[in-house]
Design a protein around this motif. Structure first.
Motif, PDB file in Angstrom:
ATOM      1  N   PHE A   1       0.814  -1.207   0.000  1.00 36.55           N
ATOM      2  CA  PHE A   1       0.000   0.000   0.000  1.00 36.55           C
ATOM      3  C   PHE A   1       0.851   1.262   0.000  1.00 36.55           C
ATOM      4  O   PHE A   1       0.369   2.335  -0.307  1.00 36.55           O
ATOM      5  CB  PHE A   1      -0.964  -0.005   1.188  1.00 36.55           C
ATOM      6  N   LEU A   2       2.132   1.141   0.360  1.00 34.85           N
ATOM      7  CA  LEU A   2       3.037   2.285   0.314  1.00 34.85           C
ATOM      8  C   LEU A   2       3.647   2.455  -1.069  1.00 34.85           C
ATOM      9  O   LEU A   2       3.818   3.564  -1.553  1.00 34.85           O
ATOM     10  CB  LEU A   2       4.170   2.116   1.338  1.00 34.85           C
ATOM     11  N   THR A   3       3.988   1.362  -1.712  1.00 38.45           N
ATOM     12  CA  THR A   3       4.636   1.397  -3.023  1.00 38.45           C
ATOM     13  C   THR A   3       4.002   0.351  -3.933  1.00 38.45           C
ATOM     14  O   THR A   3       4.646  -0.621  -4.294  1.00 38.45           O
ATOM     15  CB  THR A   3       6.147   1.132  -2.884  1.00 38.45           C
ATOM     16  N   PRO A   4       2.753   0.535  -4.307  1.00 32.26           N
ATOM     17  CA  PRO A   4       2.059  -0.531  -5.032  1.00 32.26           C
ATOM     18  C   PRO A   4       2.635  -0.856  -6.395  1.00 32.26           C
ATOM     19  O   PRO A   4       2.657  -2.006  -6.789  1.00 32.26           O
ATOM     20  CB  PRO A   4       0.630  -0.014  -5.146  1.00 32.26           C
ATOM     21  N   PHE A   5       3.105   0.129  -7.148  1.00 27.36           N
ATOM     22  CA  PHE A   5       3.588  -0.143  -8.495  1.00 27.36           C
ATOM     23  C   PHE A   5       5.034   0.287  -8.702  1.00 27.36           C
ATOM     24  O   PHE A   5       5.594   0.066  -9.746  1.00 27.36           O
ATOM     25  CB  PHE A   5       2.698   0.555  -9.529  1.00 27.36           C
ATOM     26  N   ALA A   6       5.646   0.898  -7.693  1.00 26.28           N
ATOM     27  CA  ALA A   6       6.995   1.434  -7.853  1.00 26.28           C
ATOM     28  C   ALA A   6       8.084   0.414  -7.563  1.00 26.28           C
ATOM     29  O   ALA A   6       9.240   0.667  -7.813  1.00 26.28           O
ATOM     30  CB  ALA A   6       7.176   2.646  -6.940  1.00 26.28           C
ATOM     31  N   THR A   7       7.741  -0.744  -7.033  1.00 25.89           N
ATOM     32  CA  THR A   7       8.764  -1.717  -6.677  1.00 25.89           C
ATOM     33  C   THR A   7       9.236  -2.488  -7.895  1.00 25.89           C
ATOM     34  O   THR A   7       8.487  -2.727  -8.829  1.00 25.89           O
ATOM     35  CB  THR A   7       8.243  -2.714  -5.630  1.00 25.89           C
ATOM     36  N   ASP A   8      10.490  -2.878  -7.886  1.00 31.57           N
ATOM     37  CA  ASP A   8      11.079  -3.693  -8.940  1.00 31.57           C
ATOM     38  C   ASP A   8      10.982  -5.156  -8.499  1.00 31.57           C
ATOM     39  O   ASP A   8      11.787  -5.616  -7.703  1.00 31.57           O
ATOM     40  CB  ASP A   8      12.524  -3.278  -9.160  1.00 31.57           C
ATOM     41  N   LEU A   9      10.004  -5.872  -9.021  1.00 30.11           N
ATOM     42  CA  LEU A   9       9.759  -7.242  -8.579  1.00 30.11           C
ATOM     43  C   LEU A   9      10.923  -8.180  -8.857  1.00 30.11           C
ATOM     44  O   LEU A   9      11.089  -9.187  -8.200  1.00 30.11           O
ATOM     45  CB  LEU A   9       8.495  -7.795  -9.236  1.00 30.11           C
TER      46      LEU A   9
ATOM     47  N   SER B   1      14.007  -7.817  -8.263  1.00 40.63           N
ATOM     48  CA  SER B   1      15.128  -7.785  -7.322  1.00 40.63           C
ATOM     49  C   SER B   1      14.687  -7.845  -5.863  1.00 40.63           C
ATOM     50  O   SER B   1      15.482  -7.628  -4.974  1.00 40.63           O
ATOM     51  CB  SER B   1      15.953  -6.518  -7.545  1.00 40.63           C
ATOM     52  N   LYS B   2      13.442  -8.124  -5.596  1.00 39.87           N
ATOM     53  CA  LYS B   2      12.930  -8.087  -4.232  1.00 39.87           C
ATOM     54  C   LYS B   2      12.849  -9.469  -3.597  1.00 39.87           C
ATOM     55  O   LYS B   2      12.460 -10.434  -4.234  1.00 39.87           O
ATOM     56  CB  LYS B   2      11.535  -7.454  -4.193  1.00 39.87           C
ATOM     57  N   VAL B   3      13.237  -9.516  -2.348  1.00 39.36           N
ATOM     58  CA  VAL B   3      13.092 -10.707  -1.526  1.00 39.36           C
ATOM     59  C   VAL B   3      12.219 -10.302  -0.349  1.00 39.36           C
ATOM     60  O   VAL B   3      12.391  -9.229   0.224  1.00 39.36           O
ATOM     61  CB  VAL B   3      14.461 -11.202  -1.017  1.00 39.36           C
ATOM     62  N   SER B   4      11.272 -11.135   0.016  1.00 39.38           N
ATOM     63  CA  SER B   4      10.452 -10.833   1.188  1.00 39.38           C
ATOM     64  C   SER B   4      10.111 -12.123   1.923  1.00 39.38           C
ATOM     65  O   SER B   4      10.036 -13.196   1.333  1.00 39.38           O
ATOM     66  CB  SER B   4       9.172 -10.090   0.797  1.00 39.38           C
TER      67      SER B   4
ATOM     68  N   PHE C   1      -3.678 -18.423   9.414  1.00 38.97           N
ATOM     69  CA  PHE C   1      -2.320 -17.984   9.714  1.00 38.97           C
ATOM     70  C   PHE C   1      -1.366 -18.734   8.806  1.00 38.97           C
ATOM     71  O   PHE C   1      -1.682 -19.794   8.277  1.00 38.97           O
ATOM     72  CB  PHE C   1      -1.962 -18.191  11.190  1.00 38.97           C
ATOM     73  N   GLY C   2      -0.174 -18.134   8.592  1.00 40.90           N
ATOM     74  CA  GLY C   2       0.767 -18.802   7.713  1.00 40.90           C
ATOM     75  C   GLY C   2       2.051 -18.030   7.515  1.00 40.90           C
ATOM     76  O   GLY C   2       2.342 -17.050   8.217  1.00 40.90           O
ATOM     77  N   LEU C   3       2.804 -18.468   6.521  1.00 41.68           N
ATOM     78  CA  LEU C   3       4.115 -17.924   6.190  1.00 41.68           C
ATOM     79  C   LEU C   3       4.174 -17.741   4.678  1.00 41.68           C
ATOM     80  O   LEU C   3       3.721 -18.609   3.929  1.00 41.68           O
ATOM     81  CB  LEU C   3       5.201 -18.914   6.625  1.00 41.68           C
ATOM     82  N   GLN C   4       4.729 -16.592   4.254  1.00 44.39           N
ATOM     83  CA  GLN C   4       4.868 -16.338   2.825  1.00 44.39           C
ATOM     84  C   GLN C   4       6.293 -15.895   2.517  1.00 44.39           C
ATOM     85  O   GLN C   4       6.860 -15.073   3.243  1.00 44.39           O
ATOM     86  CB  GLN C   4       3.893 -15.264   2.349  1.00 44.39           C
ATOM     87  N   ALA C   5       6.868 -16.431   1.453  1.00 40.64           N
ATOM     88  CA  ALA C   5       8.200 -16.042   0.986  1.00 40.64           C
ATOM     89  C   ALA C   5       8.095 -15.678  -0.489  1.00 40.64           C
ATOM     90  O   ALA C   5       7.410 -16.356  -1.251  1.00 40.64           O
ATOM     91  CB  ALA C   5       9.188 -17.188   1.177  1.00 40.64           C
ATOM     92  N   ARG C   6       8.776 -14.580  -0.853  1.00 34.46           N
ATOM     93  CA  ARG C   6       8.809 -14.153  -2.253  1.00 34.46           C
ATOM     94  C   ARG C   6      10.243 -13.928  -2.667  1.00 34.46           C
ATOM     95  O   ARG C   6      11.040 -13.391  -1.902  1.00 34.46           O
ATOM     96  CB  ARG C   6       8.038 -12.853  -2.464  1.00 34.46           C
ATOM     97  N   TYR C   7      10.539 -14.320  -3.888  1.00 33.30           N
ATOM     98  CA  TYR C   7      11.847 -14.028  -4.474  1.00 33.30           C
ATOM     99  C   TYR C   7      11.613 -13.710  -5.939  1.00 33.30           C
ATOM    100  O   TYR C   7      11.029 -14.525  -6.665  1.00 33.30           O
ATOM    101  CB  TYR C   7      12.794 -15.218  -4.324  1.00 33.30           C
ATOM    102  N   ARG C   8      12.047 -12.548  -6.327  1.00 36.10           N
ATOM    103  CA  ARG C   8      11.799 -12.058  -7.678  1.00 36.10           C
ATOM    104  C   ARG C   8      10.308 -12.113  -7.958  1.00 36.10           C
ATOM    105  O   ARG C   8       9.528 -11.545  -7.215  1.00 36.10           O
ATOM    106  CB  ARG C   8      12.640 -12.801  -8.685  1.00 36.10           C
TER     107      ARG C   8
END
Length: 159
Positions: free
Chosen positions: A62-70, A72-75, A120-127
């Protein structure tokens, strides 16, 4: 085999869903969302509210909905939430809406119309890929039944 084919197996399924979501947090490590949702059709008719809290290392959507570079992001985050909804109609319990010949149905007076679901759960993102594992629990669907829960695994690619 009893059940599904006698409930909605010979009926038309049309389903429409809508959800409006609002983000409330402005911190990079925490995301709080609420939403209202509705589902209308011959499968289920319901309306409800949902809340979710996510904590972890991620870009707040909600802070950076479209400005992020998917690319290179890890979450990594954990999440928990609940929703409550009122069920007006459920073909899996009450039989098909258009075909009235079902023999294995729950009487309308026994269907629990107020539902509560916890997740409840866990989420991981890479690229552009993500992995999510979670657990849901729900109160009873009809009177004299037990509440129940299930786990899930999601793998996905964002594009």
């Amino acid at each position: 085999a009893n059940g599904w084919q006698h409930q909605i197996g010979h009926d038309i399924l049309l389903d429409y869903q809508i959800e409006a979501e609002k983000g409330w947090s402005d911190m990079r490590w925490m995301q709080v969302t609420t939403s209202g949702f509705a589902q209308v059709g011959t499968y289920r008719n319901l309306a409800g509210l949902k809340a979710r809290l996510s904590l972890g290392y991620f870009d707040n959507q909600f802070l950076t909905p479209f400005a992020t570079d998917l690319d290179s992001k890890v979450s990594l985050s954990i999440f928990g939430g609940a929703n409550t909804h009122y069920l007006f109609y459920d073909a899996t319990l009450e039989g098909g809406m258009l075909n009235g010949d079902q023999q294995y149905v729950i009487p309308k007076t026994d269907v629990n119309r107020h539902r509560v679901v916890y997740e409840f759960g866990l989420q991981a993102r890479y690229r552009k890929g993500f992995f999510e594992v979670g657990r849901l629990t729900q109160n009873q669907e009809f009177f004299n039944a037990n509440g129940h829960g299930w786990g899930y695994i999601k793998l996905g690619i964002l594009f």
